[in-house]
Design a protein around this motif. Structure first.
Motif, short mmCIF file in Angstrom:
data_model
loop_
_atom_site.label_atom_id
_atom_site.label_comp_id
_atom_site.label_asym_id
_atom_site.label_seq_id
_atom_site.Cartn_x
_atom_site.Cartn_y
_atom_site.Cartn_z
N SER A 1 1.26 7.24 -6.44
CA SER A 1 0.14 8.14 -6.69
C SER A 1 0.46 9.57 -6.27
O SER A 1 0.18 10.53 -7.00
CB SER A 1 -1.10 7.62 -5.95
N ALA A 2 1.04 9.74 -5.08
CA ALA A 2 1.38 11.09 -4.61
C ALA A 2 2.42 11.75 -5.51
O ALA A 2 2.32 12.95 -5.81
CB ALA A 2 1.90 11.01 -3.17
N ARG B 1 1.38 14.66 1.02
CA ARG B 1 0.29 13.91 0.38
C ARG B 1 0.40 12.42 0.68
O ARG B 1 -0.62 11.74 0.92
CB ARG B 1 0.33 14.17 -1.13
N LEU B 2 1.61 11.87 0.70
CA LEU B 2 1.79 10.45 1.00
C LEU B 2 1.33 10.12 2.41
O LEU B 2 0.67 9.09 2.64
CB LEU B 2 3.26 10.07 0.81
N SER C 1 0.83 -1.21 0.00
CA SER C 1 0.00 0.00 0.00
C SER C 1 0.86 1.25 0.00
O SER C 1 0.52 2.26 -0.65
CB SER C 1 -0.93 -0.01 1.22
N ALA D 1 0.66 4.13 -2.81
CA ALA D 1 0.37 5.50 -2.39
C ALA D 1 1.51 6.45 -2.76
O ALA D 1 1.28 7.61 -3.14
CB ALA D 1 0.12 5.54 -0.88
N ALA E 1 -5.26 7.71 5.73
CA ALA E 1 -6.60 7.33 5.29
C ALA E 1 -6.73 5.81 5.17
O ALA E 1 -7.79 5.24 5.46
CB ALA E 1 -6.92 7.99 3.95
N TYR E 2 -5.65 5.14 4.76
CA TYR E 2 -5.67 3.68 4.66
C TYR E 2 -5.51 2.99 6.02
O TYR E 2 -5.70 1.78 6.12
CB TYR E 2 -4.55 3.20 3.74
N ASP F 1 -0.93 11.67 4.12
CA ASP F 1 -2.39 11.73 4.13
C ASP F 1 -3.00 10.43 3.60
O ASP F 1 -3.98 9.92 4.15
CB ASP F 1 -2.87 12.92 3.31
N TYR F 2 -2.42 9.90 2.52
CA TYR F 2 -2.91 8.64 1.97
C TYR F 2 -2.76 7.51 2.98
O TYR F 2 -3.69 6.72 3.19
CB TYR F 2 -2.15 8.29 0.70
N HIS G 1 0.82 12.91 -8.76
CA HIS G 1 -0.05 14.06 -8.55
C HIS G 1 0.77 15.35 -8.42
O HIS G 1 0.42 16.38 -9.01
CB HIS G 1 -0.89 13.85 -7.30
#
Length: 382
Positions: free
Chosen positions: A169-170, A198-199, A162, A166, A205-206, A201-202, A173
């Motif tokens: 993705s960060a 941002r990482l 994960s 993530a 959230a997970y 935060d991901y 972005h």
């Protein structure tokens, strides 16, 4: 009735027969006990059925005690200072244990130890599109550690997978919202900060239980196919920056000089103005004083002013013209010729201005006396 009472059974519980007058045979009793133990573990015994059942119960108790001791020993475990233990009881979360010696019932509790102080790292690299539609290659690495052991063990099946997803993705972005020039040059530091924020935060959230310590943008470069063109662009930018620095250095050198020269001119002009104003004020004051004297004695003052003016003019002239009053001739005195001829005659080098002024005054006085005497002579003849 007990076996050792009078009239009772003479057979003792060890399987031996004895009379009233002798102790039990210990060797025989020990031998029979060994045979019974052999029968319990698969061997045959010669004793009766009632004897074998009693011995089998005692051995079973002994075995259970041994098993219980072993079971209890296997329940002890040690948790190091850098670890935390997540405990599941019958598959359900029970608690999180810290450092120290602990005991949990085996086969009932499942203990998973997690190192929460070790700093782990993960790297990723890929091509991605920038905000101005250019392709860049970015090599990124992150350092992280486990902040919540419970979430790391229970919330996500594979927390590190994960993390990798993530992170990718960060990164995409942030790069997608940044121009290529910023990604390749001075914007890399800010890009790493944005990716880390941002990482995290991901991951929160997970509920992975992972805490990101630092994100490093190790390398950014354009695709290999356009590397040569990009190098030319970078060289041009470097030349531009160098020329700007040179121009700035020249400006820093010439501007203070120009300002100093301008200030000097201003100060000279101010001094000249003050000088002229002072001279004008002095001339005006002198004129007022002369006016007062002129009102007292006009003729004397006028003649004195004339003589002073002539003296000022003649003191800087090398030729003298004398207009004799009452005559038609003008006398010319070539003082410059006299000065040039004087060294050969007298052996001296030059005449000083004071000597020239003295000679001129004597000549003028002599001419004035001669003019006066001629005028007097004409009047007498008339």
């Amino acid at each position: 009735m007990a076996w050792n009472e009078p009239g009772g059974n003479n057979q003792d519980p060890w399987g031996g027969k004895r009379g009233n007058d002798g102790p039990p045979d210990l060797d025989e009793a020990l031998k029979k006990f060994q045979e019974k133990l052999g029968g319990i573990f698969g061997g045959g015994g010669s004793g009766g059925s009632s004897q074998g059942g009693g011995l089998s119960g005692s051995a079973l108790v002994l075995i259970l005690v041994v098993v219980a001791v072993i079971y209890g020993l296997f329940g002890f475990y040690q948790v190091n200072e850098q670890e935390k233990a997540v405990i599941l009881r019958f598959g359900v979360y029970s608690k999180t244990a810290g450092a120290g010696l602990h005991w949990n019932p085996p086969l009932v509790d499942n203990v998973t130890k997690v190192n929460v102080t070790k700093v782990r790292s993960h790297s990723t690299r890929g091509e991605m599109l920038t905000q101005d539609l250019n392709i860049v290659e970015v090599n990124l690495s992150t350092q992280y550690r486990i902040g919540d052991a419970k979430s790391f063990v229970l919330r996500v099946r594979d927390p590190e997978a994960s993390l990798a997803q993530a992170m990718d993705s960060a990164l995409r972005h942030v790069v997608g919202s940044t121009e290529m020039h910023e990604v390749l040059t001075e914007g890399r530091e800010q890009m790493a900060i944005d990716v880390q924020t941002r990482l995290q935060d991901y991951l929160n959230a997970y509920e992975t239980g992972i805490e990101v310590d630092k994100v490093n943008v190790e390398e950014t470069s354009p695709p290999r196919e356009v590397q040569a063109a990009f190098d030319d662009v970078n060289k041009s930018r470097e030349d531009e920056e160098r020329l700007k620095n040179e121009a700035q250095a020249y400006a820093n050198g010439i501007i203070p000089e120009a300002r100093g020269a301008a200030q000097r001119v201003i100060e000279e002009a101010m001094a000249y103005r003050e000088q002229k104003v002072a001279e004008a004020e002095g001339e005006a004051k002198r004129f007022e004083q002369l006016l007062a004297e002129y009102k007292k004695a006009p003729a004397v003052t006028r003649e004195r002013l004339y003589l002073d003016a002539v003296q000022d003019v003649m003191s800087t002239s090398s030729k003298v013209l004398v207009d004799v009053k009452g005559g038609n001739n003008m006398l010319y005195l070539p003082l410059d010729k006299m000065m040039s001829a004087q060294p050969a005659a007298t052996g001296t080098s030059t005449l000083s201005p004071a000597m020239m002024r003295e000679i001129s005054d004597k000549v003028v006085d002599q001419l004035r006396r001669e003019s006066i005497s001629n005028t007097t002579r004409r009047r007498e003849t008339r």
